[in-house]
Write a protein that holds these residues in place. Structure first.
Motif, PDB file in Angstrom:
ATOM      1  N   SER A 242       7.154  -1.038   1.011  1.00  0.00           N
ATOM      2  CA  SER A 242       8.463  -0.716   1.581  1.00  0.00           C
ATOM      3  C   SER A 242       8.561   0.752   1.950  1.00  0.00           C
ATOM      4  O   SER A 242       9.455   1.145   2.699  1.00  0.00           O
ATOM      5  CB  SER A 242       9.581  -1.063   0.595  1.00  0.00           C
ATOM      6  OG  SER A 242       9.433  -0.308  -0.604  1.00  0.00           O
ATOM      7  N   ASP A 243       7.623   1.573   1.428  1.00  0.00           N
ATOM      8  CA  ASP A 243       7.764   3.017   1.582  1.00  0.00           C
ATOM      9  C   ASP A 243       6.451   3.745   1.887  1.00  0.00           C
ATOM     10  O   ASP A 243       6.433   4.969   1.980  1.00  0.00           O
ATOM     11  CB  ASP A 243       8.368   3.615   0.303  1.00  0.00           C
ATOM     12  CG  ASP A 243       7.573   3.239  -0.952  1.00  0.00           C
ATOM     13  OD1 ASP A 243       6.469   2.653  -0.826  1.00  0.00           O
ATOM     14  OD2 ASP A 243       8.061   3.531  -2.054  1.00  0.00           O
ATOM     15  N   PHE A 244       5.348   3.043   2.009  1.00  0.00           N
ATOM     16  CA  PHE A 244       4.018   3.635   2.213  1.00  0.00           C
ATOM     17  C   PHE A 244       3.627   4.560   1.064  1.00  0.00           C
ATOM     18  O   PHE A 244       2.767   5.434   1.219  1.00  0.00           O
ATOM     19  CB  PHE A 244       3.928   4.365   3.554  1.00  0.00           C
ATOM     20  CG  PHE A 244       3.881   3.433   4.732  1.00  0.00           C
ATOM     21  CD1 PHE A 244       2.682   2.945   5.208  1.00  0.00           C
ATOM     22  CD2 PHE A 244       5.062   3.014   5.332  1.00  0.00           C
ATOM     23  CE1 PHE A 244       2.641   2.069   6.284  1.00  0.00           C
ATOM     24  CE2 PHE A 244       5.038   2.137   6.415  1.00  0.00           C
ATOM     25  CZ  PHE A 244       3.821   1.659   6.880  1.00  0.00           C
ATOM     26  N   ALA A 245       4.256   4.369  -0.101  1.00  0.00           N
ATOM     27  CA  ALA A 245       3.871   5.111  -1.305  1.00  0.00           C
ATOM     28  C   ALA A 245       3.334   4.175  -2.376  1.00  0.00           C
ATOM     29  O   ALA A 245       2.510   4.573  -3.204  1.00  0.00           O
ATOM     30  CB  ALA A 245       5.059   5.900  -1.848  1.00  0.00           C
ATOM     31  N   SER A 246       3.786   2.926  -2.391  1.00  0.00           N
ATOM     32  CA  SER A 246       3.291   1.910  -3.318  1.00  0.00           C
ATOM     33  C   SER A 246       2.945   0.668  -2.515  1.00  0.00           C
ATOM     34  O   SER A 246       3.767   0.194  -1.709  1.00  0.00           O
ATOM     35  CB  SER A 246       4.346   1.576  -4.383  1.00  0.00           C
ATOM     36  OG  SER A 246       3.851   0.614  -5.290  1.00  0.00           O
ATOM     37  N   PHE A 247       1.735   0.143  -2.723  1.00  0.00           N
ATOM     38  CA  PHE A 247       1.223  -0.963  -1.930  1.00  0.00           C
ATOM     39  C   PHE A 247       0.779  -2.108  -2.833  1.00  0.00           C
ATOM     40  O   PHE A 247       0.055  -1.879  -3.807  1.00  0.00           O
ATOM     41  CB  PHE A 247       0.018  -0.518  -1.091  1.00  0.00           C
ATOM     42  CG  PHE A 247       0.295   0.599  -0.131  1.00  0.00           C
ATOM     43  CD1 PHE A 247       0.534   0.335   1.213  1.00  0.00           C
ATOM     44  CD2 PHE A 247       0.296   1.929  -0.555  1.00  0.00           C
ATOM     45  CE1 PHE A 247       0.783   1.371   2.110  1.00  0.00           C
ATOM     46  CE2 PHE A 247       0.533   2.962   0.329  1.00  0.00           C
ATOM     47  CZ  PHE A 247       0.782   2.680   1.660  1.00  0.00           C
TER      48      PHE A 247
END
Length: 492
Positions: free
Chosen positions: A314-319
């Motif tokens: 959702s944020d390109f920080a956690s996948f």
């Protein structure tokens, strides 16, 4: 690029592989065999412990001088390197903090993620649109980076597209990081579906999973296997290995929220992708309730098999990285539609390596019953067809950019339209390609290839990033209205 339709403009902007982009990886001598690896790591630790104390400080200072500028928080990198091998210390061996860092340094190495190539991009509107001028759009672009041993990973760049469709790259940060990985919560139904797909009716495997709840953790899975009465039989041992393989192929990787998107690297971690994560097709998916999720489909390669897998963020920080199952996604080249159609997810795929298919599902990670859209019949795509990213919704229908392979294994990019309500129906397609590699773009790691994994629409411009010759990235700008008008002139 070979001249195409008048509505296609190619940019002189190119991204080439940068050998300075490095990450750190464990360096464990003798890891070819498990027992030899343990012995060599232990002997290496012993030799480091035997170094005179007077040598430790100068060695470490030289490392700081040579490597601190190449990695964010270099000492944290060395501490993690030590923690990986701390179990090889003998009883009573308690190294000083500096010697621990030195052990970490000897058992860590750099890997140049773009040593060979940087290509096959996709684009999606970025979650953060702050700080832009009127008429500008910030885009996240993914790319396939290839390093030593043809090992592929996924990198990101941020791009600003202005009102005229001109692309400006935001300079990437100086560091690259692979983040922190952990096990996810598993969904039993999906785990079972993939297990049965991989092993058939494996009753031993089903027995290990039977006591688990609908959602379970890695710890609960390990406890269920350990408490089973079926352990010790060959069939059961094989089932356990397969379950562990499947569990390891699903994971979550998280990055420091304070880091930049272009510093984050999705590097192969699961056994399905041990030899690479290839050709990610990102899409900004808007669900029926208005929530936004970024999905990507990509090809996992273990050195022998190619398997479709998915990424969710959702944020390109956690996948969240996950396996997908079902006969509808049995090969590479899948691409998700950006919304549900009649309440169901929809996806393009290429089951037989030749044709483009469409499949629908109630679950984004399980797909069956694919429908073939069209066969490769034109000379520029006679060998095979595939998609160049997720479909784009337009007033004329679902716009699908395609790739085709023709004589001398020359790749070209074309376009077709699918019915907006029923994407199983092709309503138009261009008879000729819009892009074909030409000139110096023909030359690279794999000659004569032009390929994209996803484009973005801004105003009346279709911004198309493309990989050329499996080496670098170029950009094209198309008039969307002119492209749709050309398609309307070639109905099916």
């Amino acid at each position: 690029m070979r001249p195409g339709p008048a509505f296609v403009e190619t940019s002189t902007l190119r991204l080439l592989p940068d050998r300075r982009r490095v990450i750190t990886k464990p360096f464990l001598p003798g890891e070819e065999t498990h027992s030899e690896g343990r012995a060599r790591v232990r002997s290496t630790v012993v030799r480091i412990l035997s170094l005179p104390e007077a040598d430790v400080g100068p060695l470490l200072e030289r490392l700081r001088t040579d490597f601190s500028s190449r990695h964010r928080d270099f000492e944290a990198v060395l501490r993690r390197g030590f923690e990986r091998v701390a179990g090889h210390l003998g009883e009573g061996e308690v190294p000083t903090a500096e010697r621990q860092l030195l052990i970490g340094a000897f058992l860590t190495h750099e890997f140049s993620i773009q040593a060979a190539a940087f290509f096959n991009p996709s684009m999606v509107p970025a979650p953060d649109q702050s700080g832009l001028k009127p008429g500008e759009l910030r885009v996240v672009m993914s790319g396939r980076s290839v390093g030593e041993g043809h090992l592929s990973s996924i990198e990101f760049r941020t791009v600003v597209v202005d009102a005229e469709g001109t692309v400006e790259m935001e300079p990437p940060g100086p560091w690259a990081s692979t983040g922190t990985r952990r096990a996810p919560t598993y969904e039993k139904r999906l785990f079972l579906a993939k297990l049965i797909e991989m092993a058939g009716d494996n009753t031993a495997g089903l027995a290990f999973l039977a006591p688990l709840p609908d959602s379970f953790t890695r710890e609960e899975l390990v406890a269920s296997i350990a408490g089973s009465e079926g352990l010790g039989h060959p069939a059961s041992d094989g089932a356990v290995r397969l379950i562990e393989w499947l569990a390891s192929s699903n994971y979550v990787v998280s990055f420091d929220p304070g880091s930049r998107i272009d510093e984050r690297v999705l590097f192969p971690a699961g056994p399905t992708e041990s030899r690479g994560m290839e050709d990610a097709r990102f899409v900004r998916f808007i669900d029926d309730d208005g929530s936004v999720t970024y999905y990507a489909t990509y090809t996992a390669f273990d050195g022998t098999r190619v398997l479709p897998q998915s990424i969710e963020t959702s944020d390109f920080a956690s996948f969240r990285v996950a396996t997908v199952s079902g006969s509808g996604v049995a090969n590479k080249g899948t691409a998700l539609f950006p919304r549900r159609i009649d309440g169901r997810y929809a996806m393009l795929s290429r089951l037989d390596s030749e044709n483009i298919y469409v499949t629908t599902s109630d679950d984004v990670r399980h797909w069956d019953a694919a429908h073939r859209l069209e066969m490769p019949i034109r000379p520029w795509s006679l060998i095979q067809r595939g998609n160049c990213g997720s479909p784009i919704e337009t007033e004329a229908g679902w716009l699908v950019l395609t790739h085709g392979v023709g004589p001398m294994r020359t790749y070209s990019i074309g376009a077709m339209l699918l019915d907006i309500a029923d994407p199983r129906r092709v309503i138009a397609h261009l008879p000729d390609p819009i892009l074909t590699a030409d000139g110096d773009l023909r030359d690279g790691y794999v000659p004569n290839v032009v390929y994209s994994c996803g484009s973005v629409v801004h105003q009346d411009h279709l911004v198309l990033p493309y990989g050329f010759s499996d080496f670098g990235i170029g950009f094209a700008r198309l008039s969307l209205s002119a492209l749709l008008e050309a398609l309307r002139g070639h109905p099916v």
